[in-house]
Design a protein around this motif. Sequence first.
Motif, PDB file in Angstrom:
ATOM      1  N   THR A  96       0.848  -1.193   0.000  1.00 40.09           N
ATOM      2  CA  THR A  96       0.000   0.000   0.000  1.00 40.09           C
ATOM      3  C   THR A  96       0.881   1.240   0.000  1.00 40.09           C
ATOM      4  O   THR A  96       1.765   1.394   0.837  1.00 40.09           O
ATOM      5  N   SER A  98       1.594   5.465   0.061  1.00 35.15           N
ATOM      6  CA  SER A  98       1.065   6.631   0.768  1.00 35.15           C
ATOM      7  C   SER A  98       0.202   7.476  -0.156  1.00 35.15           C
ATOM      8  O   SER A  98      -0.616   8.270   0.302  1.00 35.15           O
ATOM      9  N   THR A 100      -2.904   7.898  -2.913  1.00 31.98           N
ATOM     10  CA  THR A 100      -4.219   7.270  -2.923  1.00 31.98           C
ATOM     11  C   THR A 100      -4.866   7.375  -4.296  1.00 31.98           C
ATOM     12  O   THR A 100      -4.509   8.199  -5.120  1.00 31.98           O
ATOM     13  N   PRO A 105      -5.641   3.661  -0.531  1.00 31.51           N
ATOM     14  CA  PRO A 105      -4.226   3.526  -0.891  1.00 31.51           C
ATOM     15  C   PRO A 105      -4.038   2.847  -2.243  1.00 31.51           C
ATOM     16  O   PRO A 105      -4.788   1.943  -2.602  1.00 31.51           O
ATOM     17  N   THR A 449       2.797  10.208   6.914  1.00 34.34           N
ATOM     18  CA  THR A 449       2.776   9.480   5.646  1.00 34.34           C
ATOM     19  C   THR A 449       1.614   9.923   4.770  1.00 34.34           C
ATOM     20  O   THR A 449       1.425   9.404   3.668  1.00 34.34           O
ATOM     21  N   ASP A 450       0.811  10.857   5.237  1.00 37.88           N
ATOM     22  CA  ASP A 450      -0.290  11.422   4.467  1.00 37.88           C
ATOM     23  C   ASP A 450       0.237  12.255   3.306  1.00 37.88           C
ATOM     24  O   ASP A 450       1.299  12.863   3.406  1.00 37.88           O
ATOM     25  N   ILE A 527      -5.553   7.453   4.177  1.00 33.37           N
ATOM     26  CA  ILE A 527      -4.233   7.549   4.809  1.00 33.37           C
ATOM     27  C   ILE A 527      -4.265   8.643   5.871  1.00 33.37           C
ATOM     28  O   ILE A 527      -3.787   8.449   6.995  1.00 33.37           O
ATOM     29  N   ARG A 530      -6.388   7.408   8.769  1.00 32.67           N
ATOM     30  CA  ARG A 530      -5.664   6.411   9.573  1.00 32.67           C
ATOM     31  C   ARG A 530      -4.636   7.082  10.479  1.00 32.67           C
ATOM     32  O   ARG A 530      -4.503   6.727  11.652  1.00 32.67           O
ATOM     33  N   CYS A 531      -3.902   8.050   9.919  1.00 31.91           N
ATOM     34  CA  CYS A 531      -2.916   8.776  10.735  1.00 31.91           C
ATOM     35  C   CYS A 531      -3.589   9.482  11.911  1.00 31.91           C
ATOM     36  O   CYS A 531      -3.027   9.553  13.004  1.00 31.91           O
TER      37      CYS A 531
END
Length: 606
Positions: A96, A98, A100, A105, A449-450, A527, A530-531
């Motif tokens: 996956t 970073s 999208t 992802p 990592t976004d 992403i 999730r962060c």
Amino acid sequence: MLPVFDPNDYEAGLKLLEDLTNNACQIQQQVLEEILTTNLHTEYLKSFLNGDSGKENFKNKVPVVNYEDIKPCIERIANGEPSSIISAQPITELLTSSGTSGGQPKLMPSTAEELERKTFFYNLLVPVMNKYVDGLDQGKAMYLLFIKPEISTPSGLMARPVLTSYYKSNNFRNRAFNRYNVYTSPDETILCSDSKQSMYCQLLCGLAQREEVLRVGAVFASALLRAIKFLEEYLKELCSNIRTGSVSDWITDPNCRNAVLSILSKPNSELADLIEDECSGKSWEGIIKKLWPRTKYIEVIVTGSMAQYIPTLEFYSGGLPLVSTMYGSSECYLGINFKPLCNPSDVSYTLLPNMAYFEFLPVDNNHKEVVQNVQCNGVSVTDQNCKEKVEAVDLVDVKLGHYYELIVTTFTGLYRYRVGDILMVTGFCNNAPQFRFVHRRNVVLSIDTDKTNEEDLLKAVTRAKALLEPLGFLLTEYTSFADTASIPGHYVLFWELKMRGTNDLPELDPVIMEQCCSVVEESLDSIYRRCRKKDKSIGPLEIRVVIHGTFDALMDFCVSQGSSVNQYKTPRCIKSEEALEILDSRVVGRFSSNKTPFWEPFRIET
């Protein structure tokens, strides 16, 4: 075939790097020949090459693609169709990215052989550091490494981040002993799926072995700064564990507990008191050097979006060098920094010619793809339909000082794939060019990592401002910046609002504005969410409302710095300190999201 060398023999490693860079052109030709010969009969290449694996035919017939072009092929494999769609070797997992696509992802194919290539790459980092730093075999590395969530696709293939893939592989868990690469963190703490327990246990092990630590690091600068904040919050408890030789009850992962207890072994009040004393000052400036006094350098990625963390890292580092050793991606690993002790702003990476076949799409100084005018009916024109894109050039044909977008053809089934990284050629090591990473194409905001691009930001803002329009409010302009002054960092949006029909600033309802913040966050990709929710590596998004005329003042400033009035467009991300001062000096309201956005591991549509 990958060259074989003993990673404990750093002179052999340096000689290998010398051979690779001297023979870059020949090796690149061999790499392309091997990839095409092996994969010539895959469904994808067969549709273009008609059995001809020559380089000229490849460049003429196989198109340069982005993810949307190959997404259907990868999704077919994820849903159970054979790897031979794109790869003669079995696809063993999907990595996956970073980046999208459609808010989810991107998925990159990987093979068992690619893990061997990554291990080879990691082993080459050691001889480069040994060339510049003595005695790295006389102690340990306190590297804070973590795994992230993964899912099983309908085919049974796992989809996970590239580093999670490597840490969970036998190549990492059953790695041969390397006296230059001994970690303070037991593998059990790295492989713990609970990020909080993992962080606590790795810091506890690092503190317990403080006299052995020669280097401190994490993959990204943002992760190391989160660790420092975590250390600050849990210092008392960590010292209590060291003092008693025990592990807190909330560390419930049995493998973590046992691994940490084997390191603590016995109570150590003297060490606990020393750590508390070092951390008792009014400021934590230089705290890394104080807690780990033998540390020679800090290893983190500080290029690209991570450069924003350099001042904070320097504050905590006590003058230690900040070292970025490598350049890699989910598509493949790419290059090594041959001068690791250079200033962070001078970091350049030498691409290793045996990692993939590399091409470079020329871009101009504004990092836009270069096109050239051609003659249409005998007349030189500027119409887009009568322009030709400049061809991608080979690795050894790039020019010093020029900018390029990276294109890769990998051993794993990507052919002429646009990675999205903009690079500048800074020099050559023998016959291999060296590149400075400039930025990701189209990315405007990034904390961890976004990677949020301008289009996604616009969509999120458009959804949020819809809450205000029924009240008669208009959003006349907006911009953003990544605020890393706090840990974790967070997105800040500057909004200029007015009442419909007037320039008056409306009375702002904090509840509505907080809802706007939440809608923006819910609208950003998985992403980012999730962060925010799982990793807690990004703080709550903030909207700062500014007075009428603020964006006129911003334009005046940009024009004074050389922008053209006729071509001026409001920048959607601000990096200039002076521009931020203009915006912040006109803020009349600050609002933050009061809830975390929804997130769950993505699913592959069947």
